[in-house]
Design a protein around this motif. Structure first.
Motif, PDB file in Angstrom:
ATOM      1  N   GLY A  21       0.828  -1.180   0.000  1.00  0.00           N
ATOM      2  CA  GLY A  21       0.000   0.000   0.000  1.00  0.00           C
ATOM      3  C   GLY A  21       0.866   1.235   0.000  1.00  0.00           C
ATOM      4  N   ASP A  22       0.223   2.391   0.041  1.00  0.00           N
ATOM      5  CA  ASP A  22       0.992   3.616  -0.043  1.00  0.00           C
ATOM      6  C   ASP A  22       1.416   4.132   1.312  1.00  0.00           C
ATOM      7  N   GLY A  23       0.972   3.443   2.383  1.00  0.00           N
ATOM      8  CA  GLY A  23       1.392   3.847   3.710  1.00  0.00           C
ATOM      9  C   GLY A  23       0.715   5.108   4.191  1.00  0.00           C
ATOM     10  N   SER A  24      -0.240   5.628   3.452  1.00  0.00           N
ATOM     11  CA  SER A  24      -0.904   6.855   3.870  1.00  0.00           C
ATOM     12  C   SER A  24      -2.256   6.532   4.480  1.00  0.00           C
ATOM     13  N   GLY A  25      -2.769   7.439   5.242  1.00  0.00           N
ATOM     14  CA  GLY A  25      -4.061   7.243   5.865  1.00  0.00           C
ATOM     15  C   GLY A  25      -4.836   8.523   5.758  1.00  0.00           C
ATOM     16  N   GLY A  26      -5.708   8.626   4.794  1.00  0.00           N
ATOM     17  CA  GLY A  26      -6.396   9.820   4.368  1.00  0.00           C
ATOM     18  C   GLY A  26      -6.563  10.932   5.382  1.00  0.00           C
ATOM     19  N   SER A  27      -7.025  10.622   6.616  1.00  0.00           N
ATOM     20  CA  SER A  27      -7.331  11.676   7.568  1.00  0.00           C
ATOM     21  C   SER A  27      -6.118  12.104   8.380  1.00  0.00           C
ATOM     22  N   ASP A  28      -5.026  11.404   8.288  1.00  0.00           N
ATOM     23  CA  ASP A  28      -3.855  11.747   9.077  1.00  0.00           C
ATOM     24  C   ASP A  28      -3.249  13.060   8.599  1.00  0.00           C
ATOM     25  N   GLN A  29      -2.899  13.907   9.550  1.00  0.00           N
ATOM     26  CA  GLN A  29      -2.328  15.199   9.201  1.00  0.00           C
ATOM     27  C   GLN A  29      -0.825  15.134   9.047  1.00  0.00           C
ATOM     28  N   TYR A  30      -0.232  14.089   9.615  1.00  0.00           N
ATOM     29  CA  TYR A  30       1.222  13.980   9.582  1.00  0.00           C
ATOM     30  C   TYR A  30       1.617  12.587   9.130  1.00  0.00           C
ATOM     31  N   ILE A  31       2.450  12.489   8.122  1.00  0.00           N
ATOM     32  CA  ILE A  31       2.990  11.210   7.683  1.00  0.00           C
ATOM     33  C   ILE A  31       4.493  11.251   7.906  1.00  0.00           C
ATOM     34  N   ASN A  32       4.983  10.399   8.759  1.00  0.00           N
ATOM     35  CA  ASN A  32       6.409  10.400   9.068  1.00  0.00           C
ATOM     36  C   ASN A  32       7.217  10.116   7.804  1.00  0.00           C
ATOM     37  N   PRO A  33       8.151  10.991   7.444  1.00  0.00           N
ATOM     38  CA  PRO A  33       8.908  10.790   6.200  1.00  0.00           C
ATOM     39  C   PRO A  33       9.814   9.565   6.243  1.00  0.00           C
ATOM     40  N   TYR A  34      10.059   9.032   7.435  1.00  0.00           N
ATOM     41  CA  TYR A  34      10.908   7.843   7.555  1.00  0.00           C
ATOM     42  C   TYR A  34      10.101   6.553   7.478  1.00  0.00           C
ATOM     43  N   ALA A  35       8.775   6.664   7.462  1.00  0.00           N
ATOM     44  CA  ALA A  35       7.923   5.487   7.471  1.00  0.00           C
ATOM     45  C   ALA A  35       7.766   4.905   6.077  1.00  0.00           C
ATOM     46  N   THR A  36       7.646   3.599   6.024  1.00  0.00           N
ATOM     47  CA  THR A  36       7.335   2.916   4.774  1.00  0.00           C
ATOM     48  C   THR A  36       6.499   1.692   5.111  1.00  0.00           C
ATOM     49  N   VAL A  37       6.114   0.945   4.106  1.00  0.00           N
ATOM     50  CA  VAL A  37       5.254  -0.206   4.335  1.00  0.00           C
ATOM     51  C   VAL A  37       5.755  -1.400   3.541  1.00  0.00           C
ATOM     52  N   VAL A  38       5.672  -2.555   4.174  1.00  0.00           N
ATOM     53  CA  VAL A  38       5.955  -3.813   3.489  1.00  0.00           C
ATOM     54  C   VAL A  38       4.633  -4.561   3.365  1.00  0.00           C
ATOM     55  N   ASN A  39       4.234  -4.840   2.153  1.00  0.00           N
ATOM     56  CA  ASN A  39       3.056  -5.672   1.916  1.00  0.00           C
ATOM     57  C   ASN A  39       3.548  -7.067   1.607  1.00  0.00           C
ATOM     58  N   GLY A  40       2.885  -8.057   2.164  1.00  0.00           N
ATOM     59  CA  GLY A  40       3.384  -9.395   1.955  1.00  0.00           C
ATOM     60  C   GLY A  40       2.336 -10.464   2.113  1.00  0.00           C
ATOM     61  N   GLU A  41       2.805 -11.665   1.931  1.00  0.00           N
ATOM     62  CA  GLU A  41       1.924 -12.820   2.042  1.00  0.00           C
ATOM     63  C   GLU A  41       2.760 -14.025   2.445  1.00  0.00           C
TER      64      GLU A  41
END
Length: 254
Positions: A21-41
Protein backbone atom coordinates in the motif's frame (compact mmCIF):
# COMPACT_ATOMS: atom_id res chain seq x y z
CA UNK A 1 -7.34 -3.58 17.53
CA UNK A 2 -7.26 0.19 17.86
CA UNK A 3 -5.14 0.46 14.75
CA UNK A 4 -5.10 -3.03 13.34
CA UNK A 5 -2.79 -3.27 10.38
CA UNK A 6 -4.15 -4.88 7.23
CA UNK A 7 -1.84 -7.82 6.75
CA UNK A 8 -0.25 -8.01 3.35
CA UNK A 9 3.49 -7.44 3.56
CA UNK A 10 5.56 -10.01 1.79
CA UNK A 11 9.07 -11.09 2.46
CA UNK A 12 11.20 -12.15 -0.46
CA UNK A 13 10.32 -15.71 -0.97
CA UNK A 14 7.77 -18.06 -2.45
CA UNK A 15 6.02 -18.34 0.86
CA UNK A 16 4.75 -14.79 0.97
CA UNK A 17 3.05 -12.71 -1.69
CA UNK A 18 1.23 -9.43 -1.49
CA UNK A 19 0.98 -5.91 -2.84
CA UNK A 20 2.25 -2.86 -1.02
CA UNK A 21 0.00 0.00 0.00
CA UNK A 22 0.99 3.62 -0.04
CA UNK A 23 1.39 3.85 3.71
CA UNK A 24 -0.90 6.86 3.87
CA UNK A 25 -4.06 7.24 5.87
CA UNK A 26 -6.40 9.82 4.37
CA UNK A 27 -7.33 11.68 7.57
CA UNK A 28 -3.86 11.75 9.08
CA UNK A 29 -2.33 15.20 9.20
CA UNK A 30 1.22 13.98 9.58
CA UNK A 31 2.99 11.21 7.68
CA UNK A 32 6.41 10.40 9.07
CA UNK A 33 8.91 10.79 6.20
CA UNK A 34 10.91 7.84 7.55
CA UNK A 35 7.92 5.49 7.47
CA UNK A 36 7.33 2.92 4.77
CA UNK A 37 5.25 -0.21 4.34
CA UNK A 38 5.95 -3.81 3.49
CA UNK A 39 3.06 -5.67 1.92
CA UNK A 40 3.38 -9.39 1.96
CA UNK A 41 1.92 -12.82 2.04
CA UNK A 42 2.81 -16.10 3.69
CA UNK A 43 2.01 -19.00 1.37
CA UNK A 44 2.09 -22.70 2.08
CA UNK A 45 3.52 -24.60 -0.84
CA UNK A 46 1.00 -26.71 -2.76
CA UNK A 47 -1.51 -26.68 0.11
CA UNK A 48 -4.85 -24.96 0.40
CA UNK A 49 -6.50 -24.57 3.81
CA UNK A 50 -9.49 -22.86 5.35
CA UNK A 51 -7.93 -20.07 7.34
CA UNK A 52 -4.17 -19.74 7.36
CA UNK A 53 -2.53 -22.73 8.96
CA UNK A 54 0.48 -24.89 8.30
CA UNK A 55 -0.36 -28.45 9.28
CA UNK A 56 -2.86 -27.10 11.80
CA UNK A 57 -0.41 -24.58 13.26
CA UNK A 58 -1.82 -21.07 13.34
CA UNK A 59 0.47 -18.33 12.05
CA UNK A 60 -0.93 -15.21 13.67
CA UNK A 61 1.73 -12.48 13.76
CA UNK A 62 4.77 -11.41 11.80
CA UNK A 63 7.40 -9.24 13.48
CA UNK A 64 10.29 -7.29 12.01
CA UNK A 65 13.27 -6.83 14.34
CA UNK A 66 16.03 -4.30 13.83
CA UNK A 67 18.80 -2.54 15.75
CA UNK A 68 19.10 1.24 15.71
CA UNK A 69 21.65 3.20 17.72
CA UNK A 70 22.25 0.22 19.99
CA UNK A 71 18.54 -0.26 20.68
CA UNK A 72 16.29 -3.11 19.57
CA UNK A 73 13.31 -1.78 17.61
CA UNK A 74 10.48 -3.77 16.08
CA UNK A 75 7.14 -3.67 14.33
CA UNK A 76 4.38 -6.29 14.29
CA UNK A 77 1.45 -7.09 12.02
CA UNK A 78 -1.34 -9.63 12.15
CA UNK A 79 -1.39 -12.30 9.47
CA UNK A 80 -4.80 -12.51 7.83
CA UNK A 81 -6.60 -15.78 7.18
CA UNK A 82 -5.48 -15.62 3.55
CA UNK A 83 -1.83 -15.23 4.61
CA UNK A 84 -1.52 -11.56 3.70
CA UNK A 85 -0.06 -8.91 5.96
CA UNK A 86 0.93 -5.25 5.96
CA UNK A 87 3.64 -4.02 8.28
CA UNK A 88 4.75 -0.44 8.80
CA UNK A 89 8.50 0.06 9.21
CA UNK A 90 11.20 2.68 9.25
CA UNK A 91 13.03 2.55 5.93
CA UNK A 92 16.77 2.17 5.33
CA UNK A 93 17.23 -0.33 8.15
CA UNK A 94 18.08 -4.05 8.19
CA UNK A 95 15.32 -6.30 9.54
CA UNK A 96 14.96 -9.93 10.48
CA UNK A 97 11.44 -11.38 10.34
CA UNK A 98 9.86 -13.85 12.77
CA UNK A 99 6.42 -15.46 12.58
CA UNK A 100 4.49 -16.18 15.81
CA UNK A 101 1.49 -18.31 16.76
CA UNK A 102 -1.56 -16.96 18.69
CA UNK A 103 0.12 -17.67 22.04
CA UNK A 104 3.08 -15.49 21.12
CA UNK A 105 5.48 -18.39 20.62
CA UNK A 106 7.89 -18.03 17.67
CA UNK A 107 7.18 -20.53 14.89
CA UNK A 108 9.52 -19.48 12.09
CA UNK A 109 12.65 -17.36 11.79
CA UNK A 110 12.51 -16.22 8.15
CA UNK A 111 15.82 -17.22 6.61
CA UNK A 112 16.73 -19.14 3.48
CA UNK A 113 20.13 -20.31 4.68
CA UNK A 114 22.10 -17.79 2.64
CA UNK A 115 20.28 -14.71 3.93
CA UNK A 116 18.65 -13.69 7.19
CA UNK A 117 18.16 -9.95 6.74
CA UNK A 118 15.94 -7.70 4.66
CA UNK A 119 17.28 -4.24 3.92
CA UNK A 120 14.16 -2.12 3.35
CA UNK A 121 14.72 0.88 1.07
CA UNK A 122 11.08 1.87 0.84
CA UNK A 123 7.63 0.51 0.09
CA UNK A 124 8.13 -3.08 -0.94
CA UNK A 125 6.49 -6.43 -1.60
CA UNK A 126 7.54 -9.70 0.00
CA UNK A 127 6.32 -13.22 -0.53
CA UNK A 128 7.31 -15.98 1.88
CA UNK A 129 6.70 -19.55 0.79
CA UNK A 130 6.73 -22.08 3.59
CA UNK A 131 6.52 -25.82 3.92
CA UNK A 132 6.92 -28.52 6.56
CA UNK A 133 10.13 -30.47 6.96
CA UNK A 134 10.27 -34.18 7.77
CA UNK A 135 10.03 -33.48 11.48
CA UNK A 136 6.93 -31.29 11.11
CA UNK A 137 8.61 -27.94 11.59
CA UNK A 138 7.64 -24.94 9.45
CA UNK A 139 10.52 -24.01 7.13
CA UNK A 140 11.10 -21.47 4.37
CA UNK A 141 11.05 -22.87 0.85
CA UNK A 142 11.56 -19.60 -0.98
CA UNK A 143 11.49 -15.83 -0.52
CA UNK A 144 10.51 -13.33 -3.20
CA UNK A 145 10.72 -9.53 -3.12
CA UNK A 146 10.92 -6.45 -5.34
CA UNK A 147 13.67 -3.92 -5.98
CA UNK A 148 12.93 -1.88 -2.85
CA UNK A 149 14.18 -4.60 -0.54
CA UNK A 150 17.35 -6.65 -0.51
CA UNK A 151 18.16 -9.99 1.08
CA UNK A 152 21.56 -10.50 2.66
CA UNK A 153 23.37 -12.27 5.50
CA UNK A 154 24.43 -10.52 8.71
CA UNK A 155 26.01 -12.40 11.62
CA UNK A 156 24.45 -9.90 14.02
CA UNK A 157 21.02 -11.14 12.97
CA UNK A 158 21.69 -14.87 13.17
CA UNK A 159 19.73 -17.22 15.42
CA UNK A 160 22.58 -19.23 16.92
CA UNK A 161 20.48 -21.09 19.49
CA UNK A 162 17.70 -21.90 17.00
CA UNK A 163 14.94 -20.53 19.24
CA UNK A 164 13.44 -18.48 16.35
CA UNK A 165 14.46 -15.14 17.93
CA UNK A 166 17.44 -13.18 16.50
CA UNK A 167 20.38 -13.31 18.88
CA UNK A 168 20.79 -9.53 19.13
CA UNK A 169 17.21 -9.16 20.44
CA UNK A 170 18.01 -11.64 23.22
CA UNK A 171 20.90 -9.52 24.48
CA UNK A 172 20.50 -7.14 27.40
CA UNK A 173 21.55 -3.99 25.58
CA UNK A 174 19.97 -1.66 28.14
CA UNK A 175 21.53 -3.43 31.13
CA UNK A 176 18.32 -4.12 33.06
CA UNK A 177 18.96 -7.84 33.40
CA UNK A 178 16.26 -8.85 30.91
CA UNK A 179 16.50 -9.68 27.19
CA UNK A 180 15.52 -6.71 25.04
CA UNK A 181 12.67 -8.56 23.33
CA UNK A 182 11.08 -9.40 26.70
CA UNK A 183 11.47 -6.40 28.99
CA UNK A 184 8.72 -7.52 31.37
CA UNK A 185 10.34 -10.92 31.83
CA UNK A 186 7.24 -13.02 31.17
CA UNK A 187 8.95 -15.21 28.58
CA UNK A 188 6.95 -13.81 25.64
CA UNK A 189 8.05 -11.26 23.05
CA UNK A 190 6.59 -7.93 24.20
CA UNK A 191 5.48 -6.94 20.69
CA UNK A 192 2.77 -9.62 20.40
CA UNK A 193 1.20 -8.85 23.79
CA UNK A 194 -1.56 -6.29 24.42
CA UNK A 195 -0.17 -4.92 27.67
CA UNK A 196 -2.43 -1.85 27.86
CA UNK A 197 -5.62 -3.73 26.93
CA UNK A 198 -6.42 -1.50 23.96
CA UNK A 199 -7.01 -4.46 21.60
CA UNK A 200 -3.75 -3.68 19.80
CA UNK A 201 -0.60 -5.74 20.28
CA UNK A 202 2.21 -3.45 21.38
CA UNK A 203 4.31 -3.98 18.26
CA UNK A 204 1.65 -2.43 16.00
CA UNK A 205 0.39 0.31 18.35
CA UNK A 206 0.76 3.75 16.69
CA UNK A 207 -0.44 6.29 19.24
CA UNK A 208 0.51 9.35 17.16
CA UNK A 209 -0.86 8.01 13.84
CA UNK A 210 2.32 8.79 11.91
CA UNK A 211 2.55 5.32 10.32
CA UNK A 212 5.46 4.26 12.50
CA UNK A 213 4.56 1.84 15.33
CA UNK A 214 5.61 3.13 18.75
CA UNK A 215 8.52 0.69 19.33
CA UNK A 216 10.24 1.97 16.18
CA UNK A 217 9.18 5.64 16.40
CA UNK A 218 11.78 8.03 17.81
CA UNK A 219 9.65 11.17 17.43
CA UNK A 220 6.54 10.52 19.52
CA UNK A 221 5.05 14.01 19.24
CA UNK A 222 5.81 14.51 15.52
CA UNK A 223 7.61 17.80 16.01
CA UNK A 224 10.58 16.78 13.88
CA UNK A 225 12.89 16.47 16.91
CA UNK A 226 14.01 12.93 17.86
CA UNK A 227 12.88 11.97 21.36
CA UNK A 228 16.42 11.70 22.69
CA UNK A 229 17.00 15.35 21.69
CA UNK A 230 13.51 16.68 22.50
CA UNK A 231 13.16 18.45 25.88
CA UNK A 232 9.42 17.61 25.85
CA UNK A 233 9.08 14.39 23.85
CA UNK A 234 5.35 13.90 24.53
CA UNK A 235 4.51 17.57 23.84
CA UNK A 236 2.44 17.93 27.01
CA UNK A 237 4.02 21.25 27.94
CA UNK A 238 6.05 19.77 30.80
CA UNK A 239 9.81 19.40 30.24
CA UNK A 240 10.85 15.75 30.36
CA UNK A 241 13.22 16.34 33.29
CA UNK A 242 10.17 17.41 35.30
CA UNK A 243 7.63 15.06 33.72
CA UNK A 244 7.07 11.65 35.32
CA UNK A 245 4.97 10.72 32.27
CA UNK A 246 7.52 11.62 29.59
CA UNK A 247 7.28 8.04 28.28
CA UNK A 248 3.47 8.15 28.35
CA UNK A 249 2.86 8.50 24.60
CA UNK A 250 -0.91 9.00 24.82
CA UNK A 251 -0.90 11.10 28.03
CA UNK A 252 -3.29 8.70 29.75
CA UNK A 253 -1.16 8.59 32.89
CA UNK A 254 0.09 5.06 32.22
Amino acid sequence: MKKKLILGCLLSGSLITAGCGDGSGGSDQYINPYATVVNGEVVQQSVSTAGFKVDGKDLSYIAAFSMENGKVVYSVSNINNDGTFKINLKKNLDYSFVIFDPAGSPVLYVSDGASNVFFIRGETYVKIIVNLDQTGNVVVEKIEHDQNSELKWDDLFKDGDDDKIPDFAENDNDGDGKPDYDEDGDGTFDGVVDKDNDSVVEGSDDTDDDHLPDPIDDDDDNDGIPDDQDPDDDNDGIPDDQDSDSDDDDDDGN
